[in-house]
Enzyme design. Sequence first.
Site, short mmCIF file in Angstrom:
data_model
loop_
_atom_site.label_atom_id
_atom_site.label_comp_id
_atom_site.label_asym_id
_atom_site.label_seq_id
_atom_site.Cartn_x
_atom_site.Cartn_y
_atom_site.Cartn_z
CB SER A 150 28.56 -29.14 -3.19
OG SER A 150 28.03 -28.92 -4.38
CE1 TYR A 163 29.27 -24.31 -0.84
CE2 TYR A 163 29.04 -25.19 -3.12
CZ TYR A 163 28.75 -25.16 -1.73
OH TYR A 163 27.77 -26.08 -1.24
#
Length: 258
Positions: A150, A163
Amino acid sequence: MTTTLRHHGRTALVTGGSRGIGRGICLRLAREGALVAVHYGHDRAAAERTVKEIETEGGRAFAVHAELGVPGDADTLWAAFDRELAASGAVPGLDVLVNNAGITLPRTVADVTEEEYDRVFAVNTRAPFFIIQRALGRLRDGGSIVSISSGAARIAYPAIVAYTMSKGALDTLTLSLAKELGPRGITVNTVAPGFTETEINPTLQNPQVRQALSAASVFGRLGTPADIADIVSFVASDEARWVTGQWIDATGGVHLGL
Ligand code: NAP
């Protein structure tokens, strides 16, 4: 979109291939000739829809079920893959592994529970680690491993801190694997999407959120699964054989600067 048959004769497995970015990757790899294993965890109908879509376009695919983030998940996945691959009549083995399945955890550090922390790492980090470990004997030389990280793993993003940590670990794994697997001609890279239109982020239904996240890209829009899939397909192909150990920004220029 330009397509070639650069994955002709190859077999690919995409975790979380049933929906979202993974589905886009499955469609792209299949269009370019790969036999695609469409993995899913819970939503069988979505996986079957993706397989059907591929077959309707003239491609080849099969669904593979394994819940990730639970003990024995990697073994379950590979047992299902081996079984379905044999049923399809293809030769055993694999050329492309895409670690895409993932979950988010929209909590700041103060609010993350121990259970949530363990869960996000179990799905996003532990599962790909052992999936890769058990893939090593199945992957053919000259193949590739692509993990979906990400853009948030390289910036401060307090709202989803656990995350981003889980993705940071995946990025580090990529580096070591690239070195270890180089002698076999296997490339290992991560592709890092930015704000992409999928179901992972329900707040995208809110027009104000959509507008703000669209404006974050220099292109003024959200990413689409196809935007990411095109990059993954290239990185996984022989045309990218000289690129390994890299973190490839696929955010649409979200973090270019002020
Ligand atoms: P998505 O639309 O929510 O799809 C997630 C996929 O992963 C589904 O196929 C789902 O299958 C599978 N999955 C999730 N949890 C699973 C579990 N416990 N066991 C097995 N399969 C599981 O997500 P997405 O947005 O496409 O995200 C794909 C990847 O891109 C993720 O790694 C995510 O972190 C990353 N990413 C996304 C964005 C974004 O803005 N969308 C941005 C940066 C990075 P089932 O539903 O069948 O379980």
